[in-house]
Design a protein around this motif. Structure first.
Motif, PDB file in Angstrom:
ATOM      1  N   GLU A  11      -8.214 -13.253  14.407  1.00  0.00           N
ATOM      2  CA  GLU A  11      -7.106 -13.094  14.814  1.00  0.00           C
ATOM      3  C   GLU A  11      -6.457 -12.616  15.158  1.00  0.00           C
ATOM      4  O   GLU A  11      -7.204 -11.248  13.795  1.00  0.00           O
ATOM      5  N   ASP A  12      -5.913 -11.680  16.582  1.00  0.00           N
ATOM      6  CA  ASP A  12      -5.072 -10.170  16.360  1.00  0.00           C
ATOM      7  C   ASP A  12      -3.817 -10.471  15.512  1.00  0.00           C
ATOM      8  O   ASP A  12      -3.433 -11.951  15.005  1.00  0.00           O
ATOM      9  N   PHE A  13      -3.210  -9.263  15.147  1.00  0.00           N
ATOM     10  CA  PHE A  13      -2.104  -9.491  13.979  1.00  0.00           C
ATOM     11  C   PHE A  13      -0.934 -10.015  15.636  1.00  0.00           C
ATOM     12  O   PHE A  13      -0.696  -9.505  16.003  1.00  0.00           O
ATOM     13  N   ARG A  14       0.698 -10.811  14.606  1.00  0.00           N
ATOM     14  CA  ARG A  14       0.621 -11.124  15.872  1.00  0.00           C
ATOM     15  C   ARG A  14       2.809 -10.099  15.096  1.00  0.00           C
ATOM     16  O   ARG A  14       2.899 -10.152  14.538  1.00  0.00           O
ATOM     17  N   ILE A  15       3.074  -9.857  16.230  1.00  0.00           N
ATOM     18  CA  ILE A  15       4.829  -8.951  15.423  1.00  0.00           C
ATOM     19  C   ILE A  15       5.536 -10.375  16.196  1.00  0.00           C
ATOM     20  O   ILE A  15       6.071 -10.689  17.004  1.00  0.00           O
ATOM     21  N   GLU A  16       5.970 -10.643  14.988  1.00  0.00           N
ATOM     22  CA  GLU A  16       7.361 -11.819  15.278  1.00  0.00           C
ATOM     23  C   GLU A  16       8.484 -11.276  13.805  1.00  0.00           C
ATOM     24  O   GLU A  16       8.726 -10.345  13.057  1.00  0.00           O
ATOM     25  N   GLU A  17       9.466 -12.254  14.565  1.00  0.00           N
ATOM     26  CA  GLU A  17      10.276 -12.240  13.113  1.00  0.00           C
ATOM     27  C   GLU A  17      10.399 -12.958  12.468  1.00  0.00           C
ATOM     28  O   GLU A  17      10.459 -14.379  12.403  1.00  0.00           O
ATOM     29  N   TRP A  18      10.993 -12.158  10.752  1.00  0.00           N
ATOM     30  CA  TRP A  18      10.476 -12.972   9.819  1.00  0.00           C
ATOM     31  C   TRP A  18      11.741 -13.055   8.875  1.00  0.00           C
ATOM     32  O   TRP A  18      12.622 -11.415   8.374  1.00  0.00           O
ATOM     33  N   PRO A  19      11.576 -13.728   7.898  1.00  0.00           N
ATOM     34  CA  PRO A  19      13.446 -13.594   7.007  1.00  0.00           C
ATOM     35  C   PRO A  19      13.008 -12.466   6.005  1.00  0.00           C
ATOM     36  O   PRO A  19      12.139 -12.328   5.705  1.00  0.00           O
ATOM     37  N   LYS A  20      14.038 -11.441   5.902  1.00  0.00           N
ATOM     38  CA  LYS A  20      14.464 -10.663   4.980  1.00  0.00           C
ATOM     39  C   LYS A  20      13.978 -10.757   3.585  1.00  0.00           C
ATOM     40  O   LYS A  20      14.911 -11.857   2.941  1.00  0.00           O
ATOM     41  N   PRO A  21      12.777  -9.939   3.162  1.00  0.00           N
ATOM     42  CA  PRO A  21      12.706 -10.966   1.277  1.00  0.00           C
ATOM     43  C   PRO A  21      14.543 -10.246   0.647  1.00  0.00           C
ATOM     44  O   PRO A  21      15.308  -9.520   0.980  1.00  0.00           O
ATOM     45  N   GLU A  22      14.957 -11.402  -0.356  1.00  0.00           N
ATOM     46  CA  GLU A  22      16.234 -10.678  -0.948  1.00  0.00           C
ATOM     47  C   GLU A  22      16.356 -10.431  -1.826  1.00  0.00           C
ATOM     48  O   GLU A  22      14.649 -10.699  -3.002  1.00  0.00           O
ATOM     49  N   PRO A  23      17.077  -9.562  -2.573  1.00  0.00           N
ATOM     50  CA  PRO A  23      16.679  -8.639  -3.800  1.00  0.00           C
ATOM     51  C   PRO A  23      16.710  -9.985  -5.632  1.00  0.00           C
ATOM     52  O   PRO A  23      17.329 -11.551  -4.985  1.00  0.00           O
ATOM     53  N   GLU A  24      16.187  -9.938  -5.777  1.00  0.00           N
ATOM     54  CA  GLU A  24      16.147 -10.696  -7.375  1.00  0.00           C
ATOM     55  C   GLU A  24      15.929  -9.364  -8.785  1.00  0.00           C
ATOM     56  O   GLU A  24      15.645  -8.462  -8.480  1.00  0.00           O
ATOM     57  N   PRO A  25      16.609 -10.486  -9.956  1.00  0.00           N
ATOM     58  CA  PRO A  25      16.589  -9.649 -10.666  1.00  0.00           C
ATOM     59  C   PRO A  25      15.642  -8.900 -11.400  1.00  0.00           C
ATOM     60  O   PRO A  25      14.094  -9.887 -11.237  1.00  0.00           O
ATOM     61  N   GLY A  26      15.829  -7.159 -11.454  1.00  0.00           N
ATOM     62  CA  GLY A  26      14.009  -7.158 -11.676  1.00  0.00           C
ATOM     63  C   GLY A  26      13.534  -6.009 -10.322  1.00  0.00           C
ATOM     64  O   GLY A  26      12.280  -6.178 -10.704  1.00  0.00           O
ATOM     65  N   SER A  27      13.715  -6.405  -9.160  1.00  0.00           N
ATOM     66  CA  SER A  27      13.021  -6.398  -8.310  1.00  0.00           C
ATOM     67  C   SER A  27      13.707  -5.129  -7.193  1.00  0.00           C
ATOM     68  O   SER A  27      14.962  -5.191  -7.469  1.00  0.00           O
ATOM     69  N   ALA A  28      13.392  -4.789  -6.414  1.00  0.00           N
ATOM     70  CA  ALA A  28      14.005  -3.975  -5.545  1.00  0.00           C
ATOM     71  C   ALA A  28      14.046  -4.782  -3.992  1.00  0.00           C
ATOM     72  O   ALA A  28      12.465  -5.036  -3.922  1.00  0.00           O
ATOM     73  N   ILE A  29      14.710  -4.263  -2.563  1.00  0.00           N
ATOM     74  CA  ILE A  29      14.364  -4.050  -1.532  1.00  0.00           C
ATOM     75  C   ILE A  29      13.388  -2.511  -0.731  1.00  0.00           C
ATOM     76  O   ILE A  29      15.216  -2.170  -1.529  1.00  0.00           O
ATOM     77  N   VAL A  30      12.492  -2.912  -0.678  1.00  0.00           N
ATOM     78  CA  VAL A  30      11.967  -1.138  -0.256  1.00  0.00           C
ATOM     79  C   VAL A  30      12.000  -1.308   1.684  1.00  0.00           C
ATOM     80  O   VAL A  30      11.476  -2.588   1.440  1.00  0.00           O
ATOM     81  N   ARG A  31      13.025  -0.113   1.695  1.00  0.00           N
ATOM     82  CA  ARG A  31      12.601  -0.078   3.272  1.00  0.00           C
ATOM     83  C   ARG A  31      11.339   0.285   3.966  1.00  0.00           C
ATOM     84  O   ARG A  31      11.461   1.343   3.080  1.00  0.00           O
ATOM     85  N   VAL A  32      10.209   0.074   3.985  1.00  0.00           N
ATOM     86  CA  VAL A  32       9.552   0.394   4.493  1.00  0.00           C
ATOM     87  C   VAL A  32       9.127   1.587   5.660  1.00  0.00           C
ATOM     88  O   VAL A  32       9.661   1.812   6.641  1.00  0.00           O
ATOM     89  N   ARG A  33       8.716   2.765   4.896  1.00  0.00           N
ATOM     90  CA  ARG A  33       8.856   3.729   6.118  1.00  0.00           C
ATOM     91  C   ARG A  33       7.301   4.206   6.477  1.00  0.00           C
ATOM     92  O   ARG A  33       7.264   4.900   7.316  1.00  0.00           O
ATOM     93  N   ALA A  34       6.634   3.882   6.121  1.00  0.00           N
ATOM     94  CA  ALA A  34       4.764   4.197   6.088  1.00  0.00           C
ATOM     95  C   ALA A  34       4.005   3.160   5.450  1.00  0.00           C
ATOM     96  O   ALA A  34       4.482   2.916   4.024  1.00  0.00           O
ATOM     97  N   ALA A  35       2.849   2.559   6.099  1.00  0.00           N
ATOM     98  CA  ALA A  35       2.218   1.803   5.539  1.00  0.00           C
ATOM     99  C   ALA A  35       0.728   1.982   6.067  1.00  0.00           C
ATOM    100  O   ALA A  35       0.597   1.746   7.480  1.00  0.00           O
ATOM    101  N   GLY A  36      -0.377   2.740   5.065  1.00  0.00           N
ATOM    102  CA  GLY A  36      -1.454   3.270   5.843  1.00  0.00           C
ATOM    103  C   GLY A  36      -2.580   1.149   5.830  1.00  0.00           C
ATOM    104  O   GLY A  36      -2.131   0.636   5.037  1.00  0.00           O
ATOM    105  N   VAL A  37      -3.283   1.522   6.837  1.00  0.00           N
ATOM    106  CA  VAL A  37      -3.756   0.212   7.007  1.00  0.00           C
ATOM    107  C   VAL A  37      -5.586   0.607   6.605  1.00  0.00           C
ATOM    108  O   VAL A  37      -6.225   2.119   7.214  1.00  0.00           O
ATOM    109  N   CYS A  38      -5.580  -0.469   6.025  1.00  0.00           N
ATOM    110  CA  CYS A  38      -6.910   0.068   5.214  1.00  0.00           C
ATOM    111  C   CYS A  38      -8.390  -0.503   5.042  1.00  0.00           C
ATOM    112  O   CYS A  38      -7.609  -1.604   5.637  1.00  0.00           O
ATOM    113  N   GLY A  39      -9.240   0.306   4.962  1.00  0.00           N
ATOM    114  CA  GLY A  39     -10.875  -0.578   5.357  1.00  0.00           C
ATOM    115  C   GLY A  39     -10.699  -2.024   5.179  1.00  0.00           C
ATOM    116  O   GLY A  39     -10.995  -2.965   5.195  1.00  0.00           O
ATOM    117  N   SER A  40      -9.587  -2.427   3.731  1.00  0.00           N
ATOM    118  CA  SER A  40      -9.561  -3.560   3.364  1.00  0.00           C
ATOM    119  C   SER A  40      -9.030  -4.646   4.087  1.00  0.00           C
ATOM    120  O   SER A  40      -9.258  -5.975   3.189  1.00  0.00           O
TER     121      SER A  40
END
Ligand SMILES: [Zn+2]
Ligand SMILES: [Zn+2]
Length: 337
Positions: A11-40
């Protein structure tokens, strides 16, 4: 938030609205500035890997800035980070010894079994964040999280010594990084490419020799000619029975054969041909946090370069996938969500 979701194979990827993740102890929320599209990613699109969860936000090559930090973490909003995507348990023997890539009880892998970077935000455990210096741009930082760390890890396992020769078979994104790391370890390097433009690129990135090969019949003879009897290390990123067999034939006594790339093919080899030369077969899978730290450090000092084909908006994800399928990508395409 906006995210690119894959709902099923073929299938094609679909651009959708999705809930923003919530921070929890031990984790951070990263605002994605770049994401590589890999052969995997193709393994999911083509149904080789199953989607769990489904739909899934892919994207395992991530760099960005801290948007929200969980309590007690030493990060503040705006800090620049690269992301190590393998979420180890931190407790098993392998994790304790710094081999998180082999965690016995993994918490998941971002972009594979947990929501990844093809979205505006991603939740990342603090132990998977690596600070990204100003001199590394976000697309480069993202790609270091896959090809950079894989190359550092594989080169570490190859234990290259000064004066040795290393063959790099397959010079896509990972192969070009392996080539640079092998040069850094002091090896003379021979690249094997399937197209002249890739051989040219390999030379630009520091290969001492670059061969263009269609079938692998003559490779061992060429390498033996160039090296007085064979190479010390052969990195295989192609993974066909033929490329692997040729690789074993390329090696001199005590040579190391390093498996990085794979397909469904088997490695077929006579034990006697190994014994006569004490050939060692090693395999390398992704990398550890310290490998990403090393890759970031090498890139910051200009010793590891990443080739970016294009930087594109998230909406271009399906174009990126078809260009990967057509083998048209020079280095990596990187999305800027
Ligand atoms: Zn990757
Ligand atoms: Zn573990």
């Amino acid at each position: 938030m906006k995210a690119a979701l894959l709902h099923g194979p073929h299938e094609d990827f679909r651009i959708e609205e999705w809930p923003k993740p919530e921070p929890e102890p031990g984790s951070a929320i990263v605002r994605v500035r770049a994401a590589g599209v890999c052969g995997s990613e193709l393994d999911f699109v083509e149904g080789i890997f199953s989607l769990n969860p489904c739909p899934l936000i892919l994207g395992h090559e991530i760099a960005g800035e801290i948007a929200e930090s969980g309590p007690g973490l030493d990060y503040k909003e705006g800090d620049r980070v690269a992301v190590h995507n393998m979420m180890g348990c931190g407790l098993c023997r392998n994790c304790r010894q710094g081999w998180e890539n082999l965690c016995e009880n993994p918490r998941g892998q971002l972009g594979f079994t947990a929501h990844g970077g093809f979205a505006q935000y991603v939740k990342v455990p603090a132990t998977n964040l690596v600070r990204l210096p100003e001199q590394i741009d976000y697309p480069t930082g993202a790609v270091l999280g896959c090809s950079g760390l894989t190359a550092v890890h594989a080169t570490r396992l190859a234990t290259i010594d000064l004066g040795e020769t290393a063959v790099v078979n397959g010079v896509g994104g990972v192969g070009l990084s392996v080539l640079q790391m092998a040069n850094l370890r002091g090896a003379r390097t021979i690249a094997i490419a399937d197209k002249p433009w890739k051989a040219h690129l390999a030379r630009e990135m520091g290969a001492d020799e670059a061969l263009v090969v269609q079938d692998y019949q003559d490779v061992a003879a060429w390498v033996r000619d160039l090296t007085e009897g064979g190479a010390d290390v052969y990195f295989d990123l192609v993974g066909t029975s033929v490329s692997m067999g040729a690789g074993i034939d390329c090696l001199r006594h005590r040579g190391r054969f390093i498996i990085i790339g794979y397909q469904k093919d088997s490695l077929i080899v006579s034990p006697v041909s190994l014994l006569k030369r004490e050939i060692q077969i090693r395999s390398s899978v992704a990398g550890c946090r310290r490998d990403l730290e090393a890759a970031v450090d090498y890139a910051a000092r200009g010793k590891l370069k990443v080739i970016i084909d294009s930087t594109l908006p998230l909406e271009s994800i399906n174009d990126c996938i078809s260009r990967l399928q057509n083998r048209e990508v020079r280095g990596r395409n990187v999305l800027l969500p």
